[in-house]
Structure formats: C-alpha cells, structure tokens
Design an enzyme around this catalytic site. Structure first.
Site, PDB file in Angstrom:
ATOM      1  CE  LYS A 116      -3.202  -2.932   0.181  1.00  0.00           C
ATOM      2  NZ  LYS A 116      -3.615  -3.444  -1.105  1.00  0.00           N
ATOM      3  CD  GLU A 200      -4.153   6.943   3.764  1.00  0.00           C
ATOM      4  OE1 GLU A 200      -5.372   6.873   4.026  1.00  0.00           O
ATOM      5  OE2 GLU A 200      -3.637   6.343   2.820  1.00  0.00           O
ATOM      6  CG  HIS A 235     -13.597  -2.858   6.465  1.00  0.00           C
ATOM      7  ND1 HIS A 235     -13.577  -1.569   6.008  1.00  0.00           N
ATOM      8  CD2 HIS A 235     -13.227  -2.809   7.761  1.00  0.00           C
ATOM      9  CE1 HIS A 235     -13.203  -0.772   6.997  1.00  0.00           C
ATOM     10  NE2 HIS A 235     -12.991  -1.498   8.064  1.00  0.00           N
ATOM     11  NE  ARG A 292     -10.837  -8.867  -5.386  1.00  0.00           N
ATOM     12  CZ  ARG A 292     -10.491  -7.943  -4.506  1.00  0.00           C
ATOM     13  NH1 ARG A 292      -9.212  -7.731  -4.243  1.00  0.00           N
ATOM     14  NH2 ARG A 292     -11.393  -7.213  -3.898  1.00  0.00           N
TER      15      ARG A 292
END
Ligand code: MV4
Length: 502
Positions: A116, A200, A235, A292
């Site tokens: 990431k 962040e 999520h 994907r």
C-alpha cells in the site's frame, strides 16, 4: 486461444468463469476440496481434480497441488477468481516460471500494488491525488506524532501490508496516538505477519467509488467507468451499483483518466480496479488497486455491454483489446446485492447447512450468479457468499423496483441468508435518494431485526410446505404456494427458519 483453462477457485465465481470458458469453446478444469465434492463448480466443469482436505491452506491455497492439477490435466492457463491466490505475487510468479499463463496481472505489478505504501508513492509521483499522509512506513512513535501534527487530527493508522480494514484505527487526538499505534501494529502483525504502518488524514463519511480498467499486453488501456460500493458492513460490501449517484460527467472523466494512469504507471496488465475515496466536497483520492476480477464485476458488464471474463481470457492469451475508450458508455443502471449465508438478525453469524428449497428470481433484467442448488449443503470452511443478484434497468428508479421485486421472489430455505436484510436496505429512503456513504449501514441498520409478518396462519402454512418439501417422497410434486393465496408468502418463506437450526 487457450484450449483448456483451470479455475483455481470455488463457488459462484468458479461457476462464472467456467461459463465463460464454455461460451468461448475452451475446456474447463475445476479443482475442489473434500468439502466441495458436491459443489456446483465441480458439476459444471469438463473435468475436476480433488486437490486436498477442506481447509483452504491445504487445498485452494496449496500452490503445489494446483500446479500439479494443471500438469495432470494439460491446462495452459489458470483463472484465480477472487480471494484465495488471486492477488498472490508468489503464485503468479510460480506460474510464470512454470510456463503456465496466469489470467491476471504480471507478478511484478501484483507485488507493487499489493504494497500500500509503495502504491501510494507510485501514484503520488504520477500526479494522482492520494490522501494526505506519510510518504513511507513509520519508523518510530515520535515520528508518527510529528507527522500526525503536520497532517492534522483526526488521522488514520493503516497497515502497509493491509487492505480489508485490518490494523486500521482512527485517532482523534495526540493522547490517543500511542495506544492506537500499538494496537494497530499488533493487529497488522497477526493479520499480515508485518507490523509496518503509516498515517493518513482521516476522511469523514467518504464514499467508496472504484473504476474498472482493462489493459492488454500491447499497452492499450480503457476504463469501464465506476462502481459505487459505499454500502458496506465491517468492510464487507453488501450492495453495489453503477453509475454512482455522486459523480458528474466531469468528475467521472477525471477519475477514469486517473484510474488508467494508475495502472499504467504500475506496469499493470489484464483486468484491475482502482479504488478511490470521495470526500464530502467530492474530492477524490486514490485508495488502492484491486488486482483481480471483483465480486461486483457484473454491474459493469450490464451497463457497458462487455463480458469482463472473456476480456481477461483474451488479454491473457495475448490478444489486443478490441475496445476503444470512445466506444464505451454507460447504459441504464445496474445494482448488485450479495447473498451471504449469514443470519442478519444475529449479528451476521455464519449459517451453514442444507438448502432444502431454492427458488431464484428471474425476469427481464435479472441475473443471478449463483454457486448453489436445491439440496446443496453449504460448507463451513469458506467465505459465506452464496450468490449475487444483479439487476439492470433503464433508470435507477426502475432498477431499484426490479431489485425489490427480485428479492421478494428469492427463496432460500434451510439456512439463514442476508436476503431479508437486503430487502430493507434497498427500500430505505436514503438508498432511494442516493445518499450512500460508508456510514450508511452503521447509521441506518444498527441492530437490524426482521419485521416478520404477524399472521400465524400464514407462518403455519409455510412451515407445513417446508416440512413437506423436506420429507417429499420421490416423484411427488413440490409444494406450491401462490402469491395470490397469501399476502406476502415469499418474503416470509425466505425468512422462515427450517431444518434443524430453528
Ligand atoms: C480510509 C477512510 C477514511 N480516511 N482512509 C477501509 C478499507 C480500506 N481499504 C480503506 N478504508 C478506509 N480508509 C482514510 N484516510 C475510511 C475507510 C473506510 C471505508 C472505505 C471504503 C469503503 C468502506 C469503508 C468503511 C469504513 C472505513
């Protein structure tokens, strides 16, 4: 073109890929674990290879066993579906070394976008907006404290190896920082074996908007517009739609160009998705790349008129993209609901067991991508997704009406599913008005309980029908319950607890 493809997956996505192979005149090979002997993907493939015991690490994640199955059947390519080995650079590299085609991106690009922090850096250098934050992984708590002040509270702690929300923490002030960092690192370590974290700026109530991209091996690249995926629970996506109600034509164009750029600079090929967060002022920020075919790919297929699995296979076989950006457009509205084997009235507890009765919806603009059948036993070992209900209609209003009707018609008896919950989600005024942010489910559906019909006679009739179905002698007709006989039979049928789990 390939003559034979091995599908390294199970359930609805394996079925989806096998169908594409059949349509393209390509033979398909299923692999399966001992828990999946009677699975639909095994029945549908031209050949099937038993690869191991139920736990995924010994079957669907066992690289050697999958490579062995490729060798034994003479398949030339592997489609990984989603999950399992789909985004594993070591698996992609192993196939490359073995001279087997991986139907997905090259292993280098896969490794780059899977990190990431490295992905953020790469995108930022390419001029793609990223969420304000640290440029590299945190070296110390003191450095985090300085960076957090620079970024401005609230900040978010994220795992560099992350994804899926694991290791994530919101930090509102400096006092909370140290304990949150320690907890986040511990969680990242146990989830990914890597405790690298970074900070962040925390974006409040963002929308999750992702762009589908196709890139061939010749350098041609197109985007197939967005999918709005803000309706999630812990999520896990629940409902996805396209077009997003949040985008203007200008914003769509800018995000689409950024998505293409992101995959270009990553040296990416095949199908990929670029995730963005959209803040309240509709600023967009690169979040991550999903390397994907995604669960929610069908909504893009319906509005763009493109079969993404066919495209993936053609690209992997070395064909140049036949699609030009200027020829692509979004026609109508598509919505997907994920049907999980979970009990939404009991905190989404997984529900396994035998499906004693199944009636899938049908009709104009209705698509069901399913991995189940009447009599199928849902194993406990894997992701609880059973099927996806996808609708298309010329307008969003009609698409919602179609989704509601199709969910009313959907009957799965024997196990608990998310169908009753989904009916309420797509009927909610805030969904109808397009006010879908990542806070939608926590805000409107905390502690959801089904509003069951109070009619005891109806409940009894349905229980009797289900009991009859369970004990039906061979050759006897299935139970019939007609909508005109009962007020809302299918709704109640779908919710009725049957089969030892009551
Ligand atoms: C965020 C965020 C707010 N601010 N990052 C969740 C999964 C992971 N891939 C990224 N996620 C988020 N990152 C910043 N700086 C909020 C989320 C988030 C979220 C993102 C997309 C879809 C649903 C979500 C639900 C909760 C939090």
């Amino acid at each position: 073109m390939f003559k034979k493809i091995l599908v390294a997956n199970r359930g609805e996505i394996a079925v989806r890929v096998i169908r594409a192979c059949r349509e393209m005149g390509i033979a398909s090979v299923a692999v399966y674990s001992e828990a999946d002997r009677s699975s639909l993907h095994v029945q549908m493939a031209d050949e099937a290879v038993l690869i191991g015991p139920p736990p995924a690490v010994e079957s669907y994640l066992a690289v050697d066993r999958i490579v062995e199955a490729v060798r034994a059947t003479g398949a030339e390519a592997v489609h990984p579906g989603y999950g399992f080995l789909a985004e594993n650079p070591a698996f992609a590299r192993r196939l490359e070394e073995e001279g087997i085609v991986f139907i997905g991106p090259n292993s280098r690009a896969l490794a780059l976008v899977g990190d990431k922090v490295q992905a953020r850096q790469t995108m930022s250098e390419a001029g793609i907006p990223v969420i304000p934050g640290m440029k590299s992984v945190a070296a110390s708590i003191d450095q985090c404290a300085r960076e957090a002040l620079r970024i401005g509270y609230p900040v978010m702690i994220k795992a560099s190896a992350g994804g899926g929300g694991k290791g994530m923490r919101i930090v509102g002030s400096e006092e909370e920082l140290r304990p949150a960092l320690e907890a986040g690192m511990r969680e990242a370590k146990s989830a990914f074996g890597d405790d690298s974290i970074y900070l962040e700026k925390y974006i409040e109530e963002p929308r999750h908007v992702e762009f589908q991209v196709l890139a061939d091996n010749q350098g041609n690249i197109v985007h197939l517009f967005e999918r709005e995926c803000s309706i999630q629970r812990r999520h896990q996506k629940i409902v996805e739609e396209t077009p997003s109600t949040a985008l203007t034509p200008e914003l769509r164009k800018a995000m689409g160009e950024a998505a293409k750029k992101a995959l270009q600079v990553a040296g990416y090929n095949n199908a990929g998705t670029v995730e963005f967060l959209l803040d309240r002022n509709r600023n967009f920020y690169f979040l991550e790349v999903n390397a994907r075919l995604q669960v929610e790919h069908p909504i893009t297929e319906l509005v763009c008129g493109i079969d993404l699995v066919h495209e993936q296979i053609r690209i992997a076989a070395g064909e140049a993209l036949g699609i030009k950006q200027k020829d692509l457009n979004q026609r109508g509205q598509a919505i997907e609901c994920r049907i999980y084997a979970e009990d939404p009235a009991a905190g989404f507890l997984p529900s396994s067991g035998k499906i004693v009765f199944l009636k899938e919806p049908q009709g104009p603009g209705v698509r069901v991508d399913s991995g189940i059948y009447s009599g199928y036993e849902v194993p406990i070992y894997y992701d609880p997704i059973l099927a996806k209900l996808i609708v298309w209609a010329p307008t969003r209003r009609l698409a919602i009406a179609r989704m509601r009707a199709a969910l009313e018609d959907y009957v799965i008896m024997g196990i608990q599913t998310t169908i009753p919950f989904l009916r309420d989600v797509v009927s909610h005024p805030s969904f109808l008005s397009g006010e879908t942010t990542t806070n939608f489910i926590p805000r409107h559906f905390e502690n959801w309980q089904e509003n069951r019909a109070g009619d005891e006679a109806l409940q009894l009739a349905l229980a009797l029908a289900a009991f009859y179905e369970l004990n039906r002698p061979p050759g006897a007709p299935p139970p019939t319950i007609r909508a005109r006989d009962l007020s809302s039979p299918w709704k109640t049928l779908g919710a009725w607890r049957i089969g030892g789990k009551a």
